[in-house]
Scaffold this active site. Structure first.
Site, PDB file in Angstrom:
ATOM      1  N   ARG A  23       0.817  -1.215   0.000  1.00  0.00           N
ATOM      2  CA  ARG A  23       0.000   0.000   0.000  1.00  0.00           C
ATOM      3  C   ARG A  23       0.855   1.271   0.000  1.00  0.00           C
ATOM      4  NH1 ARG A  23      -5.672  -0.358   1.812  1.00  0.00           N
ATOM      5  NH2 ARG A  23      -6.380  -2.235   0.771  1.00  0.00           N
ATOM      6  N   ARG A  27      -3.644   6.792   0.791  1.00  0.00           N
ATOM      7  CA  ARG A  27      -4.130   7.999   1.486  1.00  0.00           C
ATOM      8  C   ARG A  27      -3.129   8.714   2.366  1.00  0.00           C
ATOM      9  NH1 ARG A  27      -9.500   4.852   3.115  1.00  0.00           N
ATOM     10  NH2 ARG A  27      -7.770   3.445   3.526  1.00  0.00           N
ATOM     11  N   ARG A  36      -7.125  11.337  -6.055  1.00  0.00           N
ATOM     12  CA  ARG A  36      -8.313  10.555  -5.707  1.00  0.00           C
ATOM     13  C   ARG A  36      -9.545  11.459  -5.739  1.00  0.00           C
ATOM     14  NH1 ARG A  36     -12.250   8.149  -4.063  1.00  0.00           N
ATOM     15  NH2 ARG A  36     -12.423   6.645  -2.369  1.00  0.00           N
ATOM     16  N   ASP A  73      -6.813  -2.938  -7.333  1.00  0.00           N
ATOM     17  CA  ASP A  73      -7.338  -3.566  -6.123  1.00  0.00           C
ATOM     18  C   ASP A  73      -7.651  -5.025  -6.424  1.00  0.00           C
ATOM     19  OD1 ASP A  73      -8.356  -2.588  -3.300  1.00  0.00           O
ATOM     20  OD2 ASP A  73      -9.675  -4.203  -3.981  1.00  0.00           O
ATOM     21  N   TYR A 148     -14.592 -12.020   0.172  1.00  0.00           N
ATOM     22  CA  TYR A 148     -15.307 -10.748  -0.037  1.00  0.00           C
ATOM     23  C   TYR A 148     -16.619 -10.972  -0.772  1.00  0.00           C
ATOM     24  CZ  TYR A 148     -11.512  -8.083   1.953  1.00  0.00           C
ATOM     25  OH  TYR A 148     -10.612  -7.564   2.836  1.00  0.00           O
TER      26      TYR A 148
HETATM   27  O1  CP3 Z   1      -0.040   0.404  -3.100  1.00  0.00           O
HETATM   28  C1  CP3 Z   1      -0.476  -0.763  -3.224  1.00  0.00           C
HETATM   29  O2  CP3 Z   1      -0.238  -1.660  -2.383  1.00  0.00           O
HETATM   30  C2  CP3 Z   1      -1.224  -1.122  -4.481  1.00  0.00           C
HETATM   31  C3  CP3 Z   1      -2.627  -1.021  -4.457  1.00  0.00           C
HETATM   32  C4  CP3 Z   1      -3.499  -1.927  -3.613  1.00  0.00           C
HETATM   33  C5  CP3 Z   1      -4.728  -1.484  -3.070  1.00  0.00           C
HETATM   34  N1  CP3 Z   1      -5.351  -2.545  -2.492  1.00  0.00           N
HETATM   35  C6  CP3 Z   1      -5.227  -0.102  -3.141  1.00  0.00           C
HETATM   36  C7  CP3 Z   1      -6.359   0.331  -2.299  1.00  0.00           C
HETATM   37  C8  CP3 Z   1      -3.373  -3.291  -3.307  1.00  0.00           C
HETATM   38  C9  CP3 Z   1      -2.219  -4.243  -3.602  1.00  0.00           C
HETATM   39  C10 CP3 Z   1      -4.563  -3.673  -2.603  1.00  0.00           C
HETATM   40  C11 CP3 Z   1      -4.826  -5.036  -2.127  1.00  0.00           C
HETATM   41  C12 CP3 Z   1      -6.040  -5.322  -1.371  1.00  0.00           C
HETATM   42  N2  CP3 Z   1      -7.277  -4.763  -1.511  1.00  0.00           N
HETATM   43  C13 CP3 Z   1      -6.127  -6.352  -0.394  1.00  0.00           C
HETATM   44  C14 CP3 Z   1      -5.011  -7.299  -0.001  1.00  0.00           C
HETATM   45  C15 CP3 Z   1      -4.059  -6.703   0.966  1.00  0.00           C
HETATM   46  C16 CP3 Z   1      -4.636  -6.450   2.331  1.00  0.00           C
HETATM   47  O3  CP3 Z   1      -4.768  -5.250   2.663  1.00  0.00           O
HETATM   48  O4  CP3 Z   1      -4.933  -7.406   3.042  1.00  0.00           O
HETATM   49  C17 CP3 Z   1      -7.439  -6.342   0.089  1.00  0.00           C
HETATM   50  C18 CP3 Z   1      -7.990  -7.254   1.168  1.00  0.00           C
HETATM   51  C19 CP3 Z   1      -8.167  -5.341  -0.627  1.00  0.00           C
HETATM   52  C20 CP3 Z   1      -9.610  -5.006  -0.502  1.00  0.00           C
HETATM   53  C21 CP3 Z   1      -9.843  -3.598  -0.129  1.00  0.00           C
HETATM   54  N3  CP3 Z   1      -9.604  -2.507  -0.944  1.00  0.00           N
HETATM   55  C22 CP3 Z   1     -10.359  -3.094   1.102  1.00  0.00           C
HETATM   56  C23 CP3 Z   1     -10.750  -3.964   2.285  1.00  0.00           C
HETATM   57  C24 CP3 Z   1     -10.409  -1.705   0.986  1.00  0.00           C
HETATM   58  C25 CP3 Z   1     -10.989  -0.738   2.002  1.00  0.00           C
HETATM   59  C26 CP3 Z   1     -10.050  -0.489   3.125  1.00  0.00           C
HETATM   60  C27 CP3 Z   1      -9.293   0.772   2.899  1.00  0.00           C
HETATM   61  O5  CP3 Z   1      -8.063   0.781   3.120  1.00  0.00           O
HETATM   62  O6  CP3 Z   1      -9.928   1.774   2.540  1.00  0.00           O
HETATM   63  C28 CP3 Z   1      -9.891  -1.344  -0.276  1.00  0.00           C
HETATM   64  C29 CP3 Z   1      -9.730   0.009  -0.828  1.00  0.00           C
HETATM   65  C30 CP3 Z   1      -8.359   0.410  -1.284  1.00  0.00           C
HETATM   66  N4  CP3 Z   1      -7.511  -0.357  -2.040  1.00  0.00           N
HETATM   67  C31 CP3 Z   1      -7.722   1.668  -1.043  1.00  0.00           C
HETATM   68  C32 CP3 Z   1      -6.473   1.616  -1.680  1.00  0.00           C
HETATM   69  C33 CP3 Z   1      -5.449   2.705  -1.749  1.00  0.00           C
HETATM   70  C34 CP3 Z   1      -8.342   2.839  -0.319  1.00  0.00           C
HETATM   71  C35 CP3 Z   1      -9.307   3.510  -1.250  1.00  0.00           C
HETATM   72  C36 CP3 Z   1      -9.452   5.004  -1.056  1.00  0.00           C
HETATM   73  O7  CP3 Z   1      -8.652   5.766  -1.615  1.00  0.00           O
HETATM   74  O8  CP3 Z   1     -10.410   5.388  -0.380  1.00  0.00           O
END
Ligand code: CP3
Length: 344
Positions: A23, A27, A36, A73, A148
């Site tokens: 990540r 944010r 964003r 994602d 999910y």
């Molecule tokens: O920088 C990176 O790592 C690359 C991008 C990336 C994202 N999600 C961006 C993201 C990667 C590799 C993921 C993987 C991901 N997504 C996982 C596996 C890793 C882990 O965290 O266990 C999972 C379970 C998800 C599912 C997911 N996506 C959730 C549960 C959420 C909401 C939680 C949150 O942090 O807001 C997301 C949204 C998400 N994916 C965001 C980002 C940057 C936040 C979105 C925003 O900008 O509001």
């Protein structure tokens, strides 16, 4: 010559270790929040090539990690198969709650077209990356994506998913089989578009007992690694079965992945004993230690570096960066790892 990150993932140790952070785009960066806001919707951000490429490059430009991870994602895969998905503000992902008959509606033929903007983003990132930085593609592992879908979003215990696995194993296996094939297609397309390594995120692997872990975590990873290995033998696959603890050795042996991700709770010395070389290890600084910074962070980093010295190790966090993390701490972390733990 192979980029340092790729050669370490393929089993050659390097000191100090290469690093990137889960990540690393997101944010905690003001430039991410600005972009964003401009995109409006998270799915739009992931599927607009210029925006996704720019967000991928932001942390690399600012901090100079050894790897850039594609900004996307894990839930873009079910979305591309025609399954519903939205990201509600402050609530995380929301999906329809899967029923057995929904599996037949997952349309593998849509995949290539729906993922075309993601592949275009990959091509643009590659064009914008320096010679020393490797591009990492990724997918959610079938089990975690199924979690999910079955829960309809996040969950504390994934009880509904586990109940399906116990009560309706045929339906559960059908869903995993389709997701496994879709994952192979997505990762193959990402490699063809320019990804130089790929990572399989199995964030909820640790909720399963050992018998189910083997079937639903290790075996799908083996199928994915074997299919990719035939087509792209030089591209390393990182498996991240989060919270799998004592099963990391079994996971590495069955799956055949090139590298294993360690979560925050894993003792790196234990992982090094369980996972036989030349399989590489990746991780595993507590994201909260990064958020806290200072002396505790330095001590943790030194402990991890010392435990894995001599092993093929890619420094990373044990889970994703938290949105409250001060960017200055990320810069300090990188300088510290690059000095082999000495500066600070
Ligand atoms: O920088 C990176 O790592 C690359 C991008 C990336 C994202 N999600 C961006 C993201 C990667 C590799 C993921 C993987 C991901 N997504 C996982 C596996 C890793 C882990 O965290 O266990 C999972 C379970 C998800 C599912 C997911 N996506 C959730 C549960 C959420 C909401 C939680 C949150 O942090 O807001 C997301 C949204 C998400 N994916 C965001 C980002 C940057 C936040 C979105 C925003 O900008 O509001």
């Amino acid at each position: 010559m192979a980029k340092k990150l790729v050669s370490v993932l393929r089993g050659t140790p390097s000191w100090p270790p290469p690093l990137w952070l889960m990540r690393q785009a997101g944010r905690y960066l003001a430039e991410y929040r600005a972009l964003r806001a401009r995109a409006g919707d998270f799915i739009t951000l992931c599927t607009t090539p210029d925006l996704a490429a720019e967000v991928t490059l932001q942390p690399v430009r600012r901090f100079g990690m050894d790897g850039a991870i594609l900004f996307s994602d894990i839930l873009i895969l079910p979305w591309a198969l025609g399954y519903g998905l939205r990201f509600a503000d402050g609530e995380g992902p929301v999906l329809p709650r899967w029923q057995p008959e929904d599996t037949a509606g997952l349309d593998l033929r849509r995949l290539e077209g729906a993922l075309a903007p993601v592949m275009e983003a990959i091509a643009r990132v590659r064009a914008g990356l320096g010679e020393d930085t490797a591009l990492i593609g990724f997918a959610g592992a079938p089990f975690t994506v199924a979690c999910y879908m079955i829960e309809g979003g996040g969950s504390k215990d994934h009880a509904r998913t586990r109940a399906v696995a116990y009560r309706e194993p045929r339906d559960f296996e059908n869903l995993l089989a389709v997701l496994t094939e879709a994952t192979i297609t997505s990762l193959s397309l990402q490699i063809e578009a320019g990804a130089e390594a790929v990572m399989l995120f199995d964030s909820w692997a640790g909720v399963l007992p050992p018998s189910l872990f083997r079937h639903y975590v290790a075996n799908p990873a083996a199928r994915i690694k074997s299919a990719l290995g035939k087509q792209f033998p030089e591209v390393p696959v990182i498996g991240f079965p989060r919270l799998a603890g004592g099963q990391l050795g079994l996971y590495a042996a069955i799956s055949g992945v090139d590298a294993v991700g360690m979560d925050t709770a894993t003792d790196p010395a234990l992982a090094a004993a369980l996972v036989a070389a030349p399989v590489a290890l990746q991780g595993n600084l507590d994201p909260v230690a990064l958020l806290a910074g200072g002396a505790p962070m330095i001590a943790e980093v030194r402990r991890i570096l010392a435990a894995l010295r001599g092993r093929a190790h890619v420094f990373n966090l044990g889970h994703g960066i938290l949105p409250e993390t001060p960017p200055a701490h990320v810069a300090e972390l990188i300088a510290l790892v690059r000095s082999g733990g000495e500066t600070a």
